[in-house]
Enzyme design. Structure first.
Site, PDB file in Angstrom:
ATOM      1  N   ARG A 123      88.171 -35.262 127.708  1.00 32.66           N
ATOM      2  CA  ARG A 123      87.581 -35.236 129.050  1.00 32.66           C
ATOM      3  C   ARG A 123      88.253 -36.254 129.966  1.00 32.66           C
ATOM      4  O   ARG A 123      88.582 -35.961 131.119  1.00 32.66           O
ATOM      5  CB  ARG A 123      86.071 -35.490 128.945  1.00 32.66           C
ATOM      6  CG  ARG A 123      85.353 -34.439 128.114  1.00 32.66           C
ATOM      7  CD  ARG A 123      83.938 -34.868 127.753  1.00 32.66           C
ATOM      8  NE  ARG A 123      83.082 -34.958 128.930  1.00 32.66           N
ATOM      9  CZ  ARG A 123      81.850 -35.463 128.904  1.00 32.66           C
ATOM     10  NH1 ARG A 123      81.353 -35.927 127.771  1.00 32.66           N
ATOM     11  NH2 ARG A 123      81.127 -35.508 130.011  1.00 32.66           N
ATOM     12  N   THR A 177      79.338 -30.445 124.096  1.00 30.52           N
ATOM     13  CA  THR A 177      80.524 -29.870 123.459  1.00 30.52           C
ATOM     14  C   THR A 177      80.081 -29.115 122.213  1.00 30.52           C
ATOM     15  O   THR A 177      79.252 -29.596 121.454  1.00 30.52           O
ATOM     16  CB  THR A 177      81.522 -30.977 123.062  1.00 30.52           C
ATOM     17  OG1 THR A 177      81.924 -31.684 124.240  1.00 30.52           O
ATOM     18  CG2 THR A 177      82.754 -30.399 122.390  1.00 30.52           C
ATOM     19  N   LEU A 221      80.452 -34.802 118.106  1.00 32.54           N
ATOM     20  CA  LEU A 221      80.764 -34.141 119.371  1.00 32.54           C
ATOM     21  C   LEU A 221      79.697 -34.505 120.397  1.00 32.54           C
ATOM     22  O   LEU A 221      78.535 -34.712 120.042  1.00 32.54           O
ATOM     23  CB  LEU A 221      80.797 -32.617 119.192  1.00 32.54           C
ATOM     24  CG  LEU A 221      81.828 -32.044 118.205  1.00 32.54           C
ATOM     25  CD1 LEU A 221      81.643 -30.540 118.064  1.00 32.54           C
ATOM     26  CD2 LEU A 221      83.254 -32.363 118.648  1.00 32.54           C
ATOM     27  N   ASP A 222      80.104 -34.578 121.655  1.00 35.47           N
ATOM     28  CA  ASP A 222      79.131 -34.796 122.720  1.00 35.47           C
ATOM     29  C   ASP A 222      78.077 -33.689 122.694  1.00 35.47           C
ATOM     30  O   ASP A 222      78.354 -32.570 122.228  1.00 35.47           O
ATOM     31  CB  ASP A 222      79.822 -34.768 124.093  1.00 35.47           C
ATOM     32  CG  ASP A 222      80.863 -35.863 124.249  1.00 35.47           C
ATOM     33  OD1 ASP A 222      80.711 -36.912 123.605  1.00 35.47           O
ATOM     34  OD2 ASP A 222      81.831 -35.646 125.003  1.00 35.47           O
ATOM     35  N   MET A 223      76.923 -33.978 123.256  1.00 35.84           N
ATOM     36  CA  MET A 223      75.826 -33.006 123.257  1.00 35.84           C
ATOM     37  C   MET A 223      76.265 -31.647 123.821  1.00 35.84           C
ATOM     38  O   MET A 223      75.946 -30.589 123.271  1.00 35.84           O
ATOM     39  CB  MET A 223      74.643 -33.541 124.080  1.00 35.84           C
ATOM     40  CG  MET A 223      73.458 -32.586 124.121  1.00 35.84           C
ATOM     41  SD  MET A 223      72.012 -33.259 124.969  1.00 35.84           S
ATOM     42  CE  MET A 223      72.476 -32.945 126.675  1.00 35.84           C
TER      43      MET A 223
END
Length: 301
Positions: free
Chosen positions: A238, A142, A138-140
């Site tokens: 996104r 998220t 996951l993105d930082m």
């Protein structure tokens, strides 16, 4: 057949159910090892049949006990007690509920306080010499559920199954604007314009990307959506939400940041459903959305 009580993170114990197969065929077709890893097992001679070493090209019988010893060094992550929310733990995998603002894997700019550091601390305290591998990331900014594989077998099986229908990943997000359709599918390819580009775009030169969404609640100039991924591209939700004119609230890269509302993209990986790599039992996990997203929804009501 796998007997649950005989399994450990570094020993795969399997009772053969077929006649007239070679040991290599069992490893590839029944245990779902990768070709690359089977070559490694052959080189290091870490497969036994009925407690004795056997060459991979030899036939095995129905009822034979096949044991694969996994011998590998831990990755060089610094153990740090980060009080991670461990949702699940067995001999093949760990499921962690990642908080927002935590990087999954160390980078040049974030080499400490990552999920890898926290998981390493957790497994060291358990006395397991695990080389951890992230099945999904996951993105930082998220939050949500991340699967960590404890061995190459589990990583290969889970990574392969992520492309199948039985592997469900669902997210909750809050997007800008009122989404009119109760549900919909975005089927648009996602492309990385340059090798050093962080931002992705919808472009016909990109990879197939499919996102399904369903309205949970309509708010004041905003909508709470449940999102299900059919493909797993970088920044997929996104990019797709921005593309249809409903960027995720707080997404600085694909929309705009309003710190009075929330100081990160309002995106949480809340649900996972998949099969345990060895036993094939269905595992299901759900987590509540974090406080900052709850507060955002209250503000927008």
């Amino acid at each position: 057949m796998f007997k649950k009580e005989d399994q450990t993170y570094n020993l795969i114990s399997y009772i053969n159910e077929d006649d007239n197969l070679t040991l290599k065929e069992v490893l590839l077709d029944k245990l779902n090892f990768s070709v690359r890893y089977v070559s490694k097992l052959k080189r290091f001679k870490t497969v036994n049949v009925n407690k004795n070493f056997k060459k991979l090209d030899k036939k095995v019988k129905k009822g034979d006990l096949i044991e694969v010893s996994i011998q590998e060094d831990m990755a060089n992550f610094k153990p740090q007690n980060l009080n991670l929310d461990i949702v699940y733990d067995d001999f093949d995998l760990i499921v962690v509920n990642k908080p927002p603002f935590m990087v999954v894997h160390p980078t040049k700019s974030h080499f400490e306080n990552t999920m890898a550091n926290g998981v390493t601390d957790y497994i060291v305290k358990k006395g397991e010499g695990v080389k951890i591998r992230f099945v999904n990331r996951l993105d930082m900014n998220t939050s949500g559920l991340v699967i960590v594989a404890k061995n190459p077998f589990a990583q290969h099986v889970l990574s392969s199954e992520m492309k199948e229908e039985g592997f469900d990943k669902k997210y909750i997000t809050v997007v800008k604007g009122v989404v009119e359709k109760d549900q919909g599918t975005i089927d648009e390819p996602i492309y990385r314009p340059t090798d050093d580009s962080v931002k992705r775009v919808v472009d016909s030169r990109g990879q197939e990307s499919i996102t399904h969404y369903k309205v949970i609640e309509r708010l004041k100039d905003a909508t709470v959506l449940e999102v299900k991924l059919e493909t797993g591209r970088t920044h997929q939700i996104r990019v797709h939400m921005s593309h249809i004119g409903h960027p995720i609230i707080g997404d600085e890269l694909y929309g705009s940041l309003d710190e009075d509302l929330i100081n990160r993209q309002a995106l949480h990986a809340y649900s996972l459903k998949f099969k345990q790599p060895r036993t094939k039992e269905v595992l299901e996990f759900e987590t509540d959305i974090p406080r900052d997203m709850k507060e955002l929804i209250e503000k927008l009501r």
